[in-house]
Scaffold this active site. Sequence first.
Site, PDB file in Angstrom:
ATOM      1  N   LYS A  39      94.515  56.071  42.850  1.00 49.25           N
ATOM      2  CA  LYS A  39      94.805  56.125  41.410  1.00 49.25           C
ATOM      3  C   LYS A  39      94.324  54.812  40.792  1.00 49.25           C
ATOM      4  O   LYS A  39      94.849  53.746  41.103  1.00 49.25           O
ATOM      5  CB  LYS A  39      96.309  56.313  41.175  1.00 49.25           C
ATOM      6  N   ASP A  49      97.930  51.759  31.851  1.00 47.31           N
ATOM      7  CA  ASP A  49      98.779  52.913  31.567  1.00 47.31           C
ATOM      8  C   ASP A  49      99.763  52.554  30.456  1.00 47.31           C
ATOM      9  O   ASP A  49     100.826  51.992  30.707  1.00 47.31           O
ATOM     10  CB  ASP A  49      99.524  53.345  32.840  1.00 47.31           C
ATOM     11  N   LYS A  84     105.128  54.205  26.504  1.00 40.61           N
ATOM     12  CA  LYS A  84     106.128  53.448  27.259  1.00 40.61           C
ATOM     13  C   LYS A  84     106.838  52.477  26.324  1.00 40.61           C
ATOM     14  O   LYS A  84     106.195  51.893  25.453  1.00 40.61           O
ATOM     15  CB  LYS A  84     105.444  52.633  28.368  1.00 40.61           C
ATOM     16  N   ASP A 143      98.515  49.516  37.412  1.00 45.45           N
ATOM     17  CA  ASP A 143      98.423  50.946  37.702  1.00 45.45           C
ATOM     18  C   ASP A 143      97.086  51.321  38.359  1.00 45.45           C
ATOM     19  O   ASP A 143      96.871  52.466  38.716  1.00 45.45           O
ATOM     20  CB  ASP A 143      98.654  51.749  36.411  1.00 45.45           C
ATOM     21  N   GLU A 161     100.559  60.680  33.955  1.00 46.22           N
ATOM     22  CA  GLU A 161      99.104  60.864  33.898  1.00 46.22           C
ATOM     23  C   GLU A 161      98.438  60.689  35.259  1.00 46.22           C
ATOM     24  O   GLU A 161      97.383  61.268  35.507  1.00 46.22           O
ATOM     25  CB  GLU A 161      98.489  59.869  32.897  1.00 46.22           C
ATOM     26  N   ARG A 163      99.198  61.761  38.203  1.00 43.43           N
ATOM     27  CA  ARG A 163      99.087  63.004  38.964  1.00 43.43           C
ATOM     28  C   ARG A 163      97.985  63.906  38.398  1.00 43.43           C
ATOM     29  O   ARG A 163      97.387  64.694  39.127  1.00 43.43           O
ATOM     30  CB  ARG A 163     100.452  63.708  39.007  1.00 43.43           C
TER      31      ARG A 163
END
Length: 489
Positions: A247, A252, A259, A270, A331, A333
């Site tokens: 990933k 993010d 967030k 991330d 996001e 996944r």
Amino acid sequence: MNITLSTEPIKAINADITLVIVIDKDFKHPFVKPYAKLLKKAGFSGNQDEVCHLPEAGILVAGAESLGHAHIRPAVASAMRALRGKPYKQAAIATYMSHPKCTATLRGLVEGAVLGHYAFDRYKSTKTKGIKRLTISTEEYRGHPIDVESAKRTIAKGIAAAEATNYTRDIVNTAPDDFYPDVMANTAKKLAKTNNLSLTILTPKAMKKEKMGALLAVARASRHAPRLIHIAHTPKNPVATISLVGKGLTYDSGGLSLKPADFMVTMKSDKSGGAAVLGILKAVSDLNLPVEVHGFIGAVENMIGGDAYKPDDILRAKNGKTIEVRNTDAEGRLVLADVLAYAQQEVQADYLYDLATLTGACVVGVGQYTSGVMGFHADPVQKVLYAGETLSGEMATQLKFNRHLRKTIDSTIADVCNIASTRYGGAITAGLFLGEFIDAHHRDRWAHIDIAGPAFVEAAWGENPHGASGAGVRMVTRLIEKISRGEGH
Ligand code: BES
Ligand code: ZN
Ligand code: ZN
């Protein structure tokens, strides 16, 4: 830092500072005894990772609970960290072994030295000074005889694994405005060139052709276009083929499911899974392991804007499955769904691992210092756990799938939903979501490693500094080393 092995006794080595490890509070050992009184006066009690600098005596002492590699690695790293900014250039250390024939502790010592020496000073106007040369004396703590050739091989392996970890740390620590998807692709390009790896970069045009509707939706609102990186180490006559998926969310923000401010800071981390995949490719190629290793990284930035994907959107992933989006902050996944499908289309692997800072729930469940490992079959999962705690000193624990949790990611209007209907077991429901994108061939060969906790911690711990740790690099490198020896495959 240069590391060399010397057959001179520790006292005869020309150094500005000597590192001494106090094992299990044994102040009577000849390495420690001459300083025992001074150490007591300084309040040093020999606890694990405790350090004490005695400049007049020319030594820096660190405590370790035992001669096990998991105690020696962080003890040596703590000692090296304590030396940062001090005026010493050359350091010396004796050899420590738990058993006459076992080099595990020596490897831990070397890794600890390289990992502890690490400093991220890219954005500092004044750079900290560090040790330039570390000499390891073959004089051994218990008097065990040292096979010089085997020790040299162990040292080389330890350096390769730890330097690859530091390489990953640098990537993760770099600010998001300096490290966006195209920078990740260029970083892979550089690595491919220096280490003779094959490389394919997919741009959005190629991704559309590959029908990566989930990854492309996440990427849409960013001014930085996404990249899919395929980098591979392809030796002649490999004993096995392993695919790694990372990933690589270079930032993010959460997207429209934004967030809160306190949760957004550190989200440059991330990209840790993707950065770990690059680090592992560096290590396996530096070590020239006879295993074919493919790295696939989804490098994407999750942002907000008029073009952003939305909760309520339905996406179609590469494998044809439709996904109901109920939270744009889940996001990772979505990106992995398409990258996993692409990786399996390109390579029929003996093992398939993904590394991802996937869920805050994993951190809540097992704490900041441990990775969560999931899969449909025990074999690939157990390989990670063993390579983690027994070989590399990284902590990892299994989180078990079950059919009841699987039902919670059912969607009423699509094939699957990107968040669960329950607020419990979030690390597992995320893992089960990824499981929807694993094909029949890879089902029992796949494990998902959630590194959300250990990848980035804002305080030094064990062999790790403040910030990025390089989680997963040593663990998966050890797993591949083991497979390269024909063990467990
Ligand atoms: N990147 C985060 C997970 C994360 C959280 C990593 C904390 C490291 C530290 C991921 O994309 C995310 O936001 N996950 C959500 C999922 C939720 C919306 C179902 C989470 O964990 O809150
Ligand atoms: Zn998120
Ligand atoms: Zn994320």
